[in-house]
Design an enzyme around this catalytic site. Structure first.
Site, short mmCIF file in Angstrom:
data_model
loop_
_atom_site.label_atom_id
_atom_site.label_comp_id
_atom_site.label_asym_id
_atom_site.label_seq_id
_atom_site.Cartn_x
_atom_site.Cartn_y
_atom_site.Cartn_z
N ASP A 10 0.85 -1.19 0.00
CA ASP A 10 0.00 0.00 0.00
C ASP A 10 0.89 1.24 0.00
O ASP A 10 1.63 1.47 0.96
CB ASP A 10 -0.88 -0.04 1.24
CG ASP A 10 -1.79 1.15 1.41
OD1 ASP A 10 -1.71 2.11 0.60
OD2 ASP A 10 -2.60 1.14 2.35
N ILE A 11 0.82 2.02 -1.04
CA ILE A 11 1.68 3.21 -1.14
C ILE A 11 1.41 4.21 -0.03
O ILE A 11 2.31 4.92 0.40
CB ILE A 11 1.57 3.86 -2.54
CG1 ILE A 11 2.75 4.81 -2.75
CG2 ILE A 11 0.21 4.54 -2.73
CD1 ILE A 11 2.99 5.19 -4.17
N ASN A 24 -4.99 13.32 -11.41
CA ASN A 24 -5.59 13.77 -12.66
C ASN A 24 -5.33 15.26 -12.81
O ASN A 24 -4.86 15.91 -11.88
CB ASN A 24 -7.09 13.43 -12.71
CG ASN A 24 -7.86 14.07 -11.57
OD1 ASN A 24 -7.73 15.26 -11.30
ND2 ASN A 24 -8.65 13.28 -10.87
N GLY A 32 -8.57 5.13 -7.83
CA GLY A 32 -7.28 4.43 -7.83
C GLY A 32 -6.32 4.97 -6.80
O GLY A 32 -6.69 5.24 -5.65
N VAL A 33 -5.06 5.14 -7.20
CA VAL A 33 -4.01 5.65 -6.31
C VAL A 33 -4.41 7.02 -5.77
O VAL A 33 -4.27 7.31 -4.58
CB VAL A 33 -2.65 5.73 -7.04
CG1 VAL A 33 -1.61 6.47 -6.21
CG2 VAL A 33 -2.15 4.34 -7.40
N ASP A 34 -4.93 7.88 -6.64
CA ASP A 34 -5.33 9.24 -6.25
C ASP A 34 -6.36 9.21 -5.13
O ASP A 34 -6.22 9.90 -4.12
CB ASP A 34 -5.88 9.96 -7.49
CG ASP A 34 -5.95 11.47 -7.34
OD1 ASP A 34 -5.30 12.03 -6.44
OD2 ASP A 34 -6.67 12.09 -8.14
N SER A 118 0.17 5.81 -14.65
CA SER A 118 -0.59 5.60 -15.89
C SER A 118 -0.87 4.14 -16.23
O SER A 118 -1.44 3.84 -17.27
CB SER A 118 0.06 6.28 -17.10
OG SER A 118 -0.04 7.68 -16.98
N GLY A 120 -2.88 2.10 -14.64
CA GLY A 120 -4.22 1.68 -14.25
C GLY A 120 -5.24 2.11 -15.30
O GLY A 120 -5.15 1.73 -16.46
N TYR A 122 -5.53 4.71 -16.89
CA TYR A 122 -5.01 5.50 -18.01
C TYR A 122 -4.47 4.63 -19.14
O TYR A 122 -4.01 5.13 -20.16
CB TYR A 122 -3.96 6.49 -17.54
CG TYR A 122 -4.56 7.76 -16.92
CD1 TYR A 122 -5.91 7.85 -16.59
CD2 TYR A 122 -3.78 8.87 -16.68
CE1 TYR A 122 -6.44 9.00 -16.05
CE2 TYR A 122 -4.30 10.03 -16.14
CZ TYR A 122 -5.64 10.08 -15.82
OH TYR A 122 -6.17 11.23 -15.29
#
Length: 172
Positions: A10-11, A24, A32-34, A118, A120, A122
């Protein structure tokens, strides 16, 4: 020289100076990550994004905010190219990593955790995204000692691991 390492996990839980967010253009949170980073960091992250990036951020660029409640000190946000929207130039993706390292240097961050930008929603193939990440992180001059690539799943872990092993820097 930057040590490019790989972990699965987990980041948002990484014990590093800075965590990179695959954001974005609007810089107001997302999926997602964001979404995970905004959720873990808390409302201070969004408030700092609104203050620092009133007009958003361009694809390939990076900027920083507080990390809020996360263990890292900073979040370095970068906007990766979206293949689904025709952004297929690998240089745009490499620019994300390069700009993140430049921002990390401005902050004095020695350890930085990166997602596979990018790869995921993207639409970049894992192998292409991993190759560009590893090659860029290994070749850009920086004061960052460790660039830690954090793989969320097995497929990403395997792709990153393959590029780390096959593109080892020359030793002398």
């Amino acid at each position: 020289m930057t040590d490019v390492t790989l972990v699965r996990g987990d980041i948002t839980a990484q014990q590093v100076d800075a965590v990179v967010n695959a954001a974005n253009n609007a810089m107001r949170g997302g999926g997602g990550v964001d979404g995970a980073i905004h959720a873990a960091g808390g409302p201070e992250v969004l408030a700092d994004c609104v203050r620092r990036f009133p007009d958003g951020l361009a694809t390939g660029d990076a900027g920083w905010t507080t990390a809020g409640a996360m263990p890292a000190r900073w979040i370095i946000h970068t906007v990766g190219p979206d293949r689904r929207r025709g952004q297929t130039d690998p240089e745009l993706l490499a620019s994300c990593y390069r700009r993140c390292l430049e921002v990390a240097d401005e902050l004095g961050a020695a350890t930085v955790a990166f997602p596979l930008v990018s790869a995921g929603v993207y639409g970049w193939r894992l192998d292409d995204a991993a190759r560009i990440a590893v090659q860029t992180l290994r070749t850009v001059p920086t004061g960052v000692r460790e660039a830690r690539l954090v793989a969320f799943g097995d497929a990403a872990h395997q792709a990153i691991d393959r590029w780390i092993r096959t593109s080892r820097p020359a030793t002398g």
